[in-house]
Design an enzyme around this catalytic site. Structure first.
Site, PDB file in Angstrom:
ATOM      1  N   ALA A 190     -11.568   2.584   4.557  1.00 14.80           N
ATOM      2  CA  ALA A 190     -10.764   1.802   3.868  1.00 14.80           C
ATOM      3  C   ALA A 190      -9.830   2.667   3.001  1.00 14.80           C
ATOM      4  O   ALA A 190     -10.021   3.776   2.830  1.00 14.80           O
ATOM      5  CB  ALA A 190     -11.476   0.740   3.271  1.00 14.80           C
ATOM      6  N   HIS A 191      -8.819   1.874   2.136  1.00 14.88           N
ATOM      7  CA  HIS A 191      -7.846   2.609   1.468  1.00 14.88           C
ATOM      8  C   HIS A 191      -8.669   3.183   0.144  1.00 14.88           C
ATOM      9  O   HIS A 191      -9.865   2.713  -0.289  1.00 14.88           O
ATOM     10  CB  HIS A 191      -6.967   1.536   0.935  1.00 14.88           C
ATOM     11  CG  HIS A 191      -7.281   0.440   0.298  1.00 14.88           C
ATOM     12  ND1 HIS A 191      -6.649  -0.601  -0.198  1.00 14.88           N
ATOM     13  CD2 HIS A 191      -8.588  -0.014  -0.249  1.00 14.88           C
ATOM     14  CE1 HIS A 191      -7.247  -1.705  -0.838  1.00 14.88           C
ATOM     15  NE2 HIS A 191      -8.411  -1.133  -0.894  1.00 14.88           N
ATOM     16  N   ASN A 192      -7.881   4.258  -0.087  1.00 13.56           N
ATOM     17  CA  ASN A 192      -8.405   5.007  -1.194  1.00 13.56           C
ATOM     18  C   ASN A 192      -9.854   5.905  -1.427  1.00 13.56           C
ATOM     19  O   ASN A 192     -10.397   6.038  -2.375  1.00 13.56           O
ATOM     20  CB  ASN A 192      -8.462   4.214  -2.719  1.00 13.56           C
ATOM     21  CG  ASN A 192      -7.045   3.755  -2.913  1.00 13.56           C
ATOM     22  OD1 ASN A 192      -6.858   2.505  -2.765  1.00 13.56           O
ATOM     23  ND2 ASN A 192      -6.243   4.563  -3.501  1.00 13.56           N
ATOM     24  N   GLN A 249       0.902  -1.111  -0.177  1.00 12.09           N
ATOM     25  CA  GLN A 249       0.016  -0.034  -0.023  1.00 12.09           C
ATOM     26  C   GLN A 249       0.952   1.029  -0.036  1.00 12.09           C
ATOM     27  O   GLN A 249       1.319   1.554   0.928  1.00 12.09           O
ATOM     28  CB  GLN A 249      -1.033   0.138   1.135  1.00 12.09           C
ATOM     29  CG  GLN A 249      -1.766  -1.220   1.404  1.00 12.09           C
ATOM     30  CD  GLN A 249      -2.704  -1.504   0.183  1.00 12.09           C
ATOM     31  OE1 GLN A 249      -3.798  -0.763   0.237  1.00 12.09           O
ATOM     32  NE2 GLN A 249      -2.689  -2.318  -0.704  1.00 12.09           N
ATOM     33  N   ARG A 291      -4.279   3.900   4.575  1.00  9.02           N
ATOM     34  CA  ARG A 291      -3.415   4.495   3.485  1.00  9.02           C
ATOM     35  C   ARG A 291      -4.075   3.956   2.190  1.00  9.02           C
ATOM     36  O   ARG A 291      -4.459   2.721   1.974  1.00  9.02           O
ATOM     37  CB  ARG A 291      -1.925   4.341   3.403  1.00  9.02           C
ATOM     38  CG  ARG A 291      -1.313   3.041   3.230  1.00  9.02           C
ATOM     39  CD  ARG A 291      -0.030   2.812   3.914  1.00  9.02           C
ATOM     40  NE  ARG A 291       0.946   4.075   3.360  1.00  9.02           N
ATOM     41  CZ  ARG A 291       1.483   5.148   4.046  1.00  9.02           C
ATOM     42  NH1 ARG A 291       0.998   5.097   5.698  1.00  9.02           N
ATOM     43  NH2 ARG A 291       2.134   5.822   3.542  1.00  9.02           N
TER      44      ARG A 291
END
Length: 328
Positions: free
Chosen positions: A222-224, A181, A201
């Site tokens: 969560a990511h993004n 990540q 991240r």
């Protein structure tokens, strides 16, 4: 209590509003209408508590214009009495700044950039290359991973984790292969992150939290994910990866947002609602099953299992009715 307190006239001079009554009334604390005592100021925000105005023990009250004549006590009349109460509370109870502002037990990595008046409490870990803006406060045991960006005047509550790896894995037969990540978490100005909340991240691009966002305790982002300005979410909300949420949205407690969705500006999600499709239009959305006695719930749930069959039967009956009416 807050030191020597403030006179009502001083409060109005700073915050505005209409003062009715003795401006020399000294205010040292905040209380509810039911529990406030001498030296406290109470507030009326919900009309259903108006009856408590007559009996409150508060030295003064904050009221909306519609309730200005509901008491003879010294009072401040404000269009938004709840917001006014919040401002008064800030005046009376400013955030204490420890000395030293960065606790000796905090771990600060290499290449960290700290703005003016940053406060970092005990047990925090700030990773390499992190940037933290002016007047931001980070409470005990929070962790900010490498290269993340925190804006000005933010509050990161105890135990929050910002910038841990997102949940990214590729399938290899029966096994999973971890995907590094490599994005960051970028948080704007005036953001609050609640206790034990986590913001992962990005996998490649950054996870972005815009200015003014308010995140309650035990929230998982969560990511993004991208969250627009001044959006607020209550405790135990979960937002899956790569979802985009617009500005000025609200998400009630335990609301769940599936991944790769888009929610437009001014979308409001009721508590315990699962969002599994895009919501481009503003409005209030609810998917939680209404509460009722368990026995009744079981009966209704049994009917729901047969809803598709019932719908088909209704269509068949409608066709038969149309044919019957045609013959007549």
């Amino acid at each position: 209590m807050s030191g020597q307190g403030l006179r009502l006239a001083d409060i109005v001079a700073r915050l505005g509003g209409e003062l009715i009554g003795d401006g020399d009334t000294l205010i040292c604390g905040i209380g509810t209408l039911a529990e406030a005592g001498q030296g406290d100021i109470a507030f009326l925000a919900n009309p259903k508590y108006r009856g408590q105005l007559a009996d409150t023990g508060a030295s003064a009250v904050i009221v909306p214009p519609a309730a200005a004549d509901g008491t003879e006590r010294p009072r401040i009349v404000a269009a938004n009495s709840y917001l006014y109460y919040a401002r008064v509370a800030q005046l009376l109870h400013p955030t204490a700044v420890p000395n030293p502002p960065i606790h000796p037990s905090a771990v600060i990595g290499e290449g960290v950039t700290l703005g003016r008046n940053v406060v970092i409490h005990a047990g925090c870990v700030i990773g390499d290359g992190v940037s933290i803006g002016d007047d931001t406060v980070i409470y005990p045991n929070a962790v900010i991973y490498q290269d993340c960006v925190i804006g000005a005047r933010c509050v990161i509550q105890a135990g929050a984790v910002i910038g841990a790896d997102g949940f990214g894995f590729a399938k290899d037969g029966a096994a999973w292969v971890k995907i590094p990540q490599i994005g960051r978490v970028v948080i704007g100005d005036d953001v609050e992150v609640g206790a034990n909340s986590t913001i992962d991240r990005g996998a490649i691009d950054d996870t972005v939290i815009a200015n003014g966002v308010k995140i309650d305790n035990l929230v998982m982002i969560a990511h993004n994910v991208q969250i627009g300005e001044h959006t607020a979410m209550a405790g135990c909300v979960g937002i899956a990866g790569s979802t985009k949420i617009g500005a000025r949205c609200t998400i009630g407690g335990a609301g769940m947002i599936s991944g790769h969705l888009t929610l437009g500006d001014d979308v409001h999600i009721s508590g315990a609602t699962l969002v599994a499709r895009n919501l481009p239009n503003p409005g209030h959305y609810t998917a939680a099953y209404p509460l009722e006695a368990h026995e009744g719930w079981l009966k209704n749930a049994a009917h729901l299992r047969h809803l598709d069959k019932l719908a088909k039967r209704v269509k068949e009956l409608e066709k038969k009715l149309e044919k019957s009416e045609g013959k007549n």
